[in-house]
Design an enzyme around this catalytic site. Sequence first.
Site, PDB file in Angstrom:
ATOM      1  N   LYS A   9       0.665  -1.065  -0.026  1.00 17.01           N
ATOM      2  CA  LYS A   9       0.060   0.022  -0.126  1.00 17.01           C
ATOM      3  C   LYS A   9       0.973   1.239  -0.143  1.00 17.01           C
ATOM      4  O   LYS A   9       1.807   1.241   0.841  1.00 17.01           O
ATOM      5  CB  LYS A   9      -0.946   0.019   1.114  1.00 17.01           C
ATOM      6  CG  LYS A   9      -1.542   1.286   1.414  1.00 17.01           C
ATOM      7  CD  LYS A   9      -2.760   1.084   2.376  1.00 17.01           C
ATOM      8  CE  LYS A   9      -2.118   1.030   3.801  1.00 17.01           C
ATOM      9  NZ  LYS A   9      -3.654   1.084   4.808  1.00 17.01           N
ATOM     10  N   SER A  25      -4.533   3.567 -16.671  1.00 20.72           N
ATOM     11  CA  SER A  25      -3.768   3.376 -15.650  1.00 20.72           C
ATOM     12  C   SER A  25      -3.368   4.668 -14.589  1.00 20.72           C
ATOM     13  O   SER A  25      -4.070   5.630 -14.607  1.00 20.72           O
ATOM     14  CB  SER A  25      -2.447   2.871 -16.186  1.00 20.72           C
ATOM     15  OG  SER A  25      -1.678   4.187 -16.922  1.00 20.72           O
ATOM     16  N   TYR A  58      -4.187  -0.361 -13.377  1.00 18.17           N
ATOM     17  CA  TYR A  58      -2.866  -1.149 -13.306  1.00 18.17           C
ATOM     18  C   TYR A  58      -1.772   0.111 -13.377  1.00 18.17           C
ATOM     19  O   TYR A  58      -1.956   1.264 -13.789  1.00 18.17           O
ATOM     20  CB  TYR A  58      -2.663  -1.802 -14.443  1.00 18.17           C
ATOM     21  CG  TYR A  58      -2.509  -1.310 -15.818  1.00 18.17           C
ATOM     22  CD1 TYR A  58      -1.451  -0.782 -16.223  1.00 18.17           C
ATOM     23  CD2 TYR A  58      -3.708  -1.056 -16.494  1.00 18.17           C
ATOM     24  CE1 TYR A  58      -1.312  -0.076 -17.601  1.00 18.17           C
ATOM     25  CE2 TYR A  58      -3.909  -0.367 -17.842  1.00 18.17           C
ATOM     26  CZ  TYR A  58      -2.523   0.145 -18.265  1.00 18.17           C
ATOM     27  OH  TYR A  58      -2.547   0.796 -19.449  1.00 18.17           O
TER      28      TYR A  58
END
Length: 248
Positions: A9, A25, A58
Site C-alpha cells: 500500500k 492506468s 494498473y
Amino acid sequence: MLYNMFHGKIHRATVTQANLEYMGSITIDEELLELAGILPGERVQVVNNNNGARLETYTIAGKRGSGVICLNGAAARKAQVGDTVIIIAYAMMTKEEAQNYLEDKPSVNISEQDDDRYYIYVDGSYINGEYSWGMAIFYKGKLIDTFNGKGTSIDASELHNVAGEIQGAMEATKWAIAHDEKIVICHDYIGLSEWALGNWKTNKELTKAYAEFMKPYLHLVTFKKVAGHTGVLGNELADKLAKQALGL
C-alpha cells in the site's frame, strides 16, 4: 482455497496530475512502487479520500524521485490534482501463504504527511567562486522552517554547487542533533547519500570531512533522492533559498 490478500500500500499519496487523454492506468514514481512492493503493470485499487471514489486500474512506473501520482484516462475523472489517495495492491494466496505473509507484515509506504520524521530538502548554488546552501523543513507535509547561508571554504568552492549541497546536508543533520529528531534528507544529487553511507570513495577533503561528520549520526538520518527542477515543492524552495544567499 485461495484468499485475496492485501500485500502492499501507498498510504495517503497526493495526486500530482490527472491526464484524461491517456489510455488508462495510474503512473506512480518508480521509487514509491518499490518501497510499497508493487510492480509496474500490477492491478491496484485506488481510494480517493476527498470524494470517496474507488477504482481499479494498473500501475505504470513514473520517473524515479519525481513523486508523480498521475491518474490516466477514465480514472482522471475520479480525482483532481491535490486529492489524497490510498493505493492498494492485493495477491492471491493459499491460507498458509497468507498466514506466513502476515507474519512478515505487508509493505506499506507511508507518505510524508503521515510520517513522524521531519523531511528536510537541501540544495546548493554557486557563482563566481562562491557557494551557498538552502534547506526547507517539512513536518507531515507542512513547511515549518527555512534556513540558508553562504559557504566559507575556499577549497570547497571547486565543487561548485555540490559544496553547497554538502553543507546543506550537514546543516540539516545539525538541526536533527539539536532537536533530537529523526530526519529524511531530500536531495537531488546522489552523492550526498553515497558519500555519507560509504558507497562512494571520498577523494576530496570536503567529501572526506562530510563522510566523517555524518558517520556518528546515521541513526538519525535517512536519505531520499528527488528529481531536481521537476516542480517538487521542497526541492524548488531549497534551490531558491540557496540562490537568495548569493543574492541571485
